[in-house]
Design a protein around this motif. Structure first.
Motif, mmCIF file in Angstrom:
data_model
loop_
_atom_site.group_PDB
_atom_site.id
_atom_site.type_symbol
_atom_site.label_atom_id
_atom_site.label_comp_id
_atom_site.label_asym_id
_atom_site.label_seq_id
_atom_site.Cartn_x
_atom_site.Cartn_y
_atom_site.Cartn_z
ATOM 1 N N ASP A 265 -18.953 21.635 23.018
ATOM 2 C CA ASP A 265 -19.438 23.010 22.862
ATOM 3 C C ASP A 265 -18.601 23.906 23.771
ATOM 4 O OD1 ASP A 265 -20.723 25.421 22.716
ATOM 5 O OD2 ASP A 265 -22.737 24.633 23.042
ATOM 6 N N LEU A 268 -19.949 27.222 26.488
ATOM 7 C CA LEU A 268 -20.657 27.203 27.768
ATOM 8 C C LEU A 268 -19.700 27.352 28.943
ATOM 9 C CD1 LEU A 268 -23.243 26.934 29.313
ATOM 10 C CD2 LEU A 268 -23.045 24.452 29.184
ATOM 11 N N LEU A 280 -17.842 24.155 30.789
ATOM 12 C CA LEU A 280 -18.577 22.888 30.721
ATOM 13 C C LEU A 280 -18.756 22.509 29.249
ATOM 14 C CD1 LEU A 280 -21.365 23.586 33.380
ATOM 15 C CD2 LEU A 280 -19.191 22.432 33.725
ATOM 16 N N GLN A 283 -20.865 17.732 26.213
ATOM 17 C CA GLN A 283 -22.324 17.718 26.163
ATOM 18 C C GLN A 283 -22.845 16.310 25.889
ATOM 19 O OE1 GLN A 283 -23.443 20.734 26.952
ATOM 20 N NE2 GLN A 283 -21.359 21.550 26.767
ATOM 21 N N GLY A 329 -21.418 20.037 37.033
ATOM 22 C CA GLY A 329 -22.086 20.233 35.751
ATOM 23 C C GLY A 329 -23.457 20.853 35.917
ATOM 24 N N ARG A 343 -30.262 17.577 28.326
ATOM 25 C CA ARG A 343 -28.873 17.882 27.993
ATOM 26 C C ARG A 343 -28.061 18.053 29.266
ATOM 27 N NH1 ARG A 343 -26.743 22.829 24.053
ATOM 28 N NH2 ARG A 343 -24.545 22.711 24.607
ATOM 29 N N SER A 345 -24.278 18.958 30.745
ATOM 30 C CA SER A 345 -23.019 19.624 30.418
ATOM 31 C C SER A 345 -22.033 19.360 31.544
ATOM 32 C CB SER A 345 -23.229 21.127 30.239
ATOM 33 O OG SER A 345 -24.222 21.387 29.257
#
Length: 358
Positions: A265, A268, A280, A283, A329, A343, A345
């Motif tokens: 992703d 982010l 970041l 994921q 993270g 989750r 990241s």
């Protein structure tokens, strides 16, 4: 129409470029990730048919287009593809140098609020570490004396009275075990950051869980094999995954499924306290179908001494939050009955130190 491709692709928030009849001409990588749709599937489609916006915006947007002015809309649910709606702020603006093209920028509010919450949890965890170390050290010494005194007293007592001294010894030992957990929480070495293949660490955690505390669970792997390496401490990352898998397994004692989902992703980014910005994009989601987090603690689950388990210490997820923060993270959670998603990241490993493995 001239658009700077590099600048367009580098925009940290989802962005769409529309032509005169609200047809999507371009979408940046952040928009593809946010909407869970490819640029090809978005191209040539009308905005209002591909992007679900929970607000009557077509009329005010038409006025903004006609007058060549900007339009700002806050706190609306936006979704698309298979992605559930997310609370966002929207910005519509004319593209300078054109007669009718418009840019749409989507700013998910959820990301910012969770990052702030995560930073707060990290600070609380670090404060709790100092208190935990002090308390554990100060309490263990007198407990040893109490245990020894109870054992000496029991030598001259009747069997009935010995039940009381045995209780003292048993409870003292239980407290010592709890304090040892507290000491483990406080005794953290600095992370040794190296390039790490996320899937290697996930597999180690899954294999350990599958033959131990998670033997009653079904593990489902949904990996993106193309993910590049992250920069992390592999041992501490393994500790994080094991903790989250154990929580998921214990939440569903009757058996269920745990999904391990990895994906990329690009949208982010976080701002550090030193003013720098970090991406970041890697994921990892650990998803279980248990009863979910108790609503009264869901917002504070990463704070020290907050636990939804009977006799839980509330240190496990606070430790997880700190370890992920030390790796650069962040971690978040979404939980409803039947679906809880943790989750994580993580950043990319710098290209100059990647090993080339994947």
């Amino acid at each position: 129409m001239i658009v700077d491709t590099a600048l367009w692709s580098s925009l940290p928030v989802p962005a769409l470029l529309l032509d005169a009849d609200d047809t999507i001409i371009l979408s940046n990588p952040a928009a593809e990730s946010f909407l869970n749709m490819s640029a090809k599937s978005l191209s040539g489609q009308r905005l209002w048919e591909k992007v679900m916006i929970d607000a009557p915006l077509e009329a005010p947007f038409a006025r903004a287009r006609k007058n060549r002015t900007s339009l700002f809309v806050n706190d609306v649910d936006v979704g698309g593809g298979e992605r559930p709606p997310m609370l966002c702020n929207l910005q519509f603006a004319p593209l300078q140098g054109t007669e009718d093209a418009m840019i749409v920028m989507i700013s998910p509010r959820e990301i910012a609020s969770r990052i702030n919450q995560n930073h707060s949890s990290e600070k609380a965890a670090k404060s709790a570490i100092g208190m935990a170390e002090m308390l554990a050290h100060e309490i263990k010494n007198p407990l040893a004396g109490i245990t020894g005194a109870a054992q000496l007293l029991s030598m001259g007592l009747s069997p009935e009275d010995q039940e009381m001294t045995d209780l003292i010894v048993e409870e003292s030992r239980r407290i010592v075990k709890l304090l040892e957990q507290v000491e483990q929480f406080g005794n953290l070495r600095p992370p040794v950051l190296k390039p790490v293949n996320i899937h290697d660490v996930l597999d180690r955690a899954r294999q350990s869980a599958a033959v131990g505390f998670g033997a009653h669970m079904l593990f489902i792997e949904e990996y993106d094999p193309s993910l590049p390496q992250t920069i992390a401490d592999a041992d501490q990352l393994l500790q994080v995954f094991l903790n989250l898998l154990k929580n998921a397994a214990e939440a569903n004692k009757a058996g269920g499924a745990i999904r391990l989902h990895t994906f990329y992703d690009a949208s982010l980014r976080v701002h550090r306290s030193d003013g720098t910005q970090s991406r970041l994009p890697l994921q990892i989601e650990i998803i279980d179908d248990g009863p979910g987090l108790p609503p009264e603690i869901a917002d504070d689950i990463f704070e020290p001494f907050i636990s939804g388990k009977e006799n839980g210490t509330g240190l496990g997820l606070a430790l997880v939050s700190k370890l992920i923060g030390d790796a650069g993270g962040w971690i978040s959670v979404d939980s409803v009955p039947g679906r809880t998603v943790f989750r994580i990241s993580l950043p990319l490993a710098p290209k100059d130190i990647q090993t080339g493995e994947n």
